[in-house]
Design an enzyme around this catalytic site. Structure first.
Site, PDB file in Angstrom:
ATOM      1  N   SER A 147       0.840  -1.188   0.000  1.00  0.00           N
ATOM      2  CA  SER A 147       0.000   0.000   0.000  1.00  0.00           C
ATOM      3  C   SER A 147       0.885   1.251   0.000  1.00  0.00           C
ATOM      4  CB  SER A 147      -0.966  -0.039   1.188  1.00  0.00           C
ATOM      5  OG  SER A 147      -1.983   0.919   1.054  1.00  0.00           O
ATOM      6  N   GLU A 208      -9.014  -4.953  -6.303  1.00  0.00           N
ATOM      7  CA  GLU A 208      -8.634  -3.679  -5.697  1.00  0.00           C
ATOM      8  C   GLU A 208      -9.153  -2.455  -6.441  1.00  0.00           C
ATOM      9  OE1 GLU A 208      -4.970  -3.117  -3.669  1.00  0.00           O
ATOM     10  OE2 GLU A 208      -4.274  -5.135  -4.113  1.00  0.00           O
ATOM     11  N   HIS A 264      -7.446  -5.532  -1.171  1.00  0.00           N
ATOM     12  CA  HIS A 264      -6.269  -4.773  -0.746  1.00  0.00           C
ATOM     13  C   HIS A 264      -5.628  -5.339   0.524  1.00  0.00           C
ATOM     14  CE1 HIS A 264      -3.659  -1.296  -0.869  1.00  0.00           C
ATOM     15  NE2 HIS A 264      -3.984  -0.957   0.354  1.00  0.00           N
TER      16      HIS A 264
END
Length: 288
Positions: A147, A208, A264
């Site tokens: 991330s 995602e 995610h």
């Protein structure tokens, strides 16, 4: 965890960090020393990473994975994430006015742009401290981030490519600050010359960019959908991998792996497994 320790370290700005260290067994796999893996968000991911390396390196002759020193960059908290500090530490400074999308919960963004100072801490304090305790192979160093940590991994490759050899950017937040990392990518590509030996793996969860089945059933599905589509996580990652793939002749090997049914957060263990194979082993299936 057995064979691990946590170090309290202070950066030059006086902030405390927790540095998690997993110690390998036996002798280094080569005369040059131990391979090293450094990962961000250690409070959340260090235990998984350390256990994967320990389990898969027990029988190298079967798994192909060698033991390594695993170092996690974390914070003095019992929470899995320090959302304020990681946002600052893992993000590059914007070039020009900062433009950020509204967060799904409509909360204000914390400070951003501290990646250079955090890199100074990693390069100037963490790596030398680990090197005093372990002989480290200078050409088998890996950085893993997810991330914002994946964004930080890309930024490190583009601005300080000699710090590590292998870079694993899992679900990188390329969208940050109007995709400011792309300007650093362009600078990196323009300066790249033959003779390098760098590897980049970009991983992404296939769920995602569109709402998952769980999100579709939620009350804020439109907000979540707008956030995901605006940030173009999957498209940004695919496009970057495609742009960088032709650079193999200059010594940058690029791979892109998409885990179809992961989002995610659920994608993190899969990304860790693939990172360990790239950094310490070899693919389980031979190419035809």
């Amino acid at each position: 965890l057995p064979h691990t320790q946590v170090l309290a370290m202070r950066s030059r700005d006086g902030l405390e960090h927790r540095v998690f260290v997993a110690r390998p067994h036996g002798k280094p796999p080569s005369p040059a020393g131990w391979p090293l893996i450094v990962l961000t968000d250690a409070n959340a991911a260090f235990a998984t990473f350390a256990e994967v390396v320990a389990l898969r390196s027990r029988r190298t002759e079967v798994t192909g994975v060698v033991p390594a020193v695993v170092v996690g960059l974390g914070y003095p908290t019992d929470e899995p994430l320090d959302l304020v500090r990681r946002t600052f530490d893992y993000t590059p400074a914007p070039r020009g006015p900062l433009t950020m999308p509204p967060r799904p919960d409509d909360s204000a963004w914390p400070p951003v742009g501290g990646a250079d100072a955090f890199l100074d801490f990693v390069a100037g304090d963490v790596l030398p401290a680990i090197g005093r305790d372990f002989p480290l192979d200078p050409v088998r160093r890996t950085l893993f981030g997810h991330s914002f940590g994946g964004l930080f991994t890309l930024y490190t490759l583009f601005t300080r490519p000699g710090l590590f050899r292998t870079y694993v950017a899992a679900s990188p937040s390329i969208w940050f600050a109007d995709r400011v990392v792309l300007s650093h990518e362009r600078d990196f590509v323009a300066a790249l010359r033959p003779g390098n030996d760098l590897r980049l793996l970009i991983t992404m969860g296939g769920c995602e960019q569109e709402p998952t089945a769980v999100e579709i059933d939620g009350t804020d599905v439109e907000v979540r959908a707008a956030w995901k589509r605006r940030n173009r996580m999957v498209d940004n990652a695919r496009e970057m991998a495609a742009r960088l793939a032709p650079l193999a002749g200059c010594g940058l090997t690029v791979d892109y792996v998409e885990f179809r049914d992961e989002d995610h957060v659920s994608v993190v263990p899969a990304a860790i497994a693939r990172a360990v194979t790239l950094a310490l082993g070899r693919p389980l299936r031979s190419n035809p």
